[in-house]
Design an enzyme around this catalytic site. Structure first.
Site, PDB file in Angstrom:
ATOM      1  N   GLU A 105      -1.808  -5.451  -3.755  1.00 14.83           N
ATOM      2  CA  GLU A 105      -0.897  -4.716  -2.882  1.00 14.83           C
ATOM      3  C   GLU A 105       0.248  -5.616  -2.413  1.00 14.83           C
ATOM      4  OE1 GLU A 105      -3.793  -1.354  -0.813  1.00 14.83           O
ATOM      5  OE2 GLU A 105      -3.451  -3.255   0.220  1.00 14.83           O
ATOM      6  N   ASP A 154       0.832  -1.202   0.000  1.00 16.89           N
ATOM      7  CA  ASP A 154       0.000   0.000   0.000  1.00 16.89           C
ATOM      8  C   ASP A 154       0.867   1.252   0.000  1.00 16.89           C
ATOM      9  OD1 ASP A 154      -2.620   1.461   0.493  1.00 16.89           O
ATOM     10  OD2 ASP A 154      -1.548   2.005   2.313  1.00 16.89           O
TER      11      ASP A 154
END
Length: 239
Positions: free
Chosen positions: A131, A59
């Site tokens: 991610e 992220d």
């Protein structure tokens, strides 16, 4: 085919999809271990990097690389507009779309021996797995490897990025603040469906003003839809 051979084939397919040959293949295995959440609880071998930790790192890496790309593409835009573009480019829905485009969903499903035959990864699982994959690329090949992947798969989205628009939650919050009202509050009212296809219902309320409910396959999506519905009721803006 042996289990080891099957895993090697899946790893090769994943490396092809990502455009990167892993020096540390275990990183890729750990990133794709998110698949077991389709049918049960995620498991990772002792001493290895859990997919949750990879998601956490991915992220941040993704946010950095998208921010870098936005600064280069929109040199004259203020911070606020850039941030709105960033939010749209790293939202779960965008990540899930890209995951599907590169075939990550099929790879996750193939790796999950516990998954029901007709189960497909949800958008939330796809976004989280992407991610984790970005983090694995970063840990294996550094920022250059992660940047190549992001540049390749976000290029068209950056080029076609429309003028930034406030998301519904931000717009509703600003509407309330402009009138000296309390901030909107969100409450999860229902979580239904199986693990591989959840459905959330979230209620947003402004005391003394009104409330609305939104539904989605993630709590974040349900919150946005609830905010959009209430904003539409209050202002007439499209939901």
């Amino acid at each position: 085919m042996t289990r080891g051979g099957r895993r090697a084939d899946l790893r090769t397919a994943a490396e092809t999809a990502l455009g990167h040959r892993f020096a540390m293949p275990a990183l890729l295995d750990d990133a794709l271990a998110h698949a077991v959440r389709i049918g049960g609880r995620a498991r990772t071998a002792a001493g290895r990097v859990s997919h949750e930790r990879l998601e956490f790192l991915g992220d941040r890496v993704l946010g950095l690389l998208i921010a870098e790309a936005l600064l280069e593409r929109f040199p004259g835009e203020p911070e606020g507009s850039l941030n709105l573009r960033l939010v749209g480019l790293v939202r779960a829905e965008t990540l899930a779309e890209i995951a599907q485009e590169i075939g990550l969903g099929a790879l996750l499903q193939a790796r999950s021996a516990d998954a029901p035959a007709d189960a497909a990864p949800t958008p939330t699982i796809l976004a989280d797995a992407l991610e984790a994959v970005v983090a694995a690329l970063y840990l294996d090949g550094g920022l250059d490897a992660a940047r190549r992947f992001v540049t390749e798969h976000w290029r068209s989205r950056l080029a076609d990025s429309p003028p930034p628009r406030r998301d519904a939650k931000t717009a509703l919050q600003e509407w309330a603040q402009a009138r000296a009202l309390p901030l909107p509050s969100y409450r999860l009212v229902a979580a239904t469906g199986p693990d591989h296809a959840p459905e959330f219902a979230v209620e947003v309320s402004l005391p003394g003003i009104g409330q609305a409910t939104g539904h989605g396959t993630s709590k974040r999506t349900a919150e946005q839809r609830a905010a959009a519905a209430l904003l539409h009721r209050l202002t007439g803006e499209p939901a």
